[in-house]
Design a protein around this motif. Structure first.
Motif, PDB file in Angstrom:
ATOM      1  N   ASN A   1       9.403  -6.802  -3.511  1.00  0.00           N
ATOM      2  CA  ASN A   1       8.287  -5.866  -3.469  1.00  0.00           C
ATOM      3  C   ASN A   1       7.010  -6.588  -3.883  1.00  0.00           C
ATOM      4  O   ASN A   1       6.931  -7.146  -4.963  1.00  0.00           O
TER       5      ASN A   1
ATOM      6  N   THR B   1       3.022  -6.329  -4.713  1.00  0.00           N
ATOM      7  CA  THR B   1       1.975  -5.384  -5.086  1.00  0.00           C
ATOM      8  C   THR B   1       0.707  -5.660  -4.280  1.00  0.00           C
ATOM      9  O   THR B   1       0.566  -6.712  -3.659  1.00  0.00           O
ATOM     10  N   LYS B   2      -0.201  -4.710  -4.329  1.00  0.00           N
ATOM     11  CA  LYS B   2      -1.472  -4.881  -3.617  1.00  0.00           C
ATOM     12  C   LYS B   2      -2.268  -6.053  -4.173  1.00  0.00           C
ATOM     13  O   LYS B   2      -2.915  -6.781  -3.422  1.00  0.00           O
TER      14      LYS B   2
END
Length: 92
Positions: A53, A55-56
């Motif tokens: 995953n 993150t931005k």
């Protein structure tokens, strides 16, 4: 179909026993099999999901601040020769 952890561990022990008795080049194959079995066990682990995953903030750091800016096309200058028929290398 899920494989029981006990089955995977038994396979790992079997591969390790084969690696112990094998020569170097064959031993590496058995160790690689153990590594794959370890990856199979860790596949369902939550820590593995955290690694995939993004993150931005991480995405912005990888791509850069101005990721929405458009790239201008490169203008190629063409030289006209008497013997050339076009822009391609294969135009005779």
């Amino acid at each position: 179909m899920a494989v029981a952890n006990e089955t995977i561990i038994k396979k790992m022990i079997n591969e390790l026993n084969k690696a112990r008795d094998a020569e170097d080049h064959v031993m590496k194959n058995h160790i690689a099999n153990v590594q794959l079995l370890c990856d199979l066990l860790l596949e369902g682990d939550n820590t593995q999901a955290d690694k995939t995953n993004i993150t931005k903030e991480e995405m912005k750091a990888m791509i850069g601040e101005n990721s929405n800016s458009k790239v201008e096309p490169v203008q190629h200058s063409t030289i006209k020769h008497d013997d050339a028929n076009g822009d391609s290398l294969f135009d005779f």
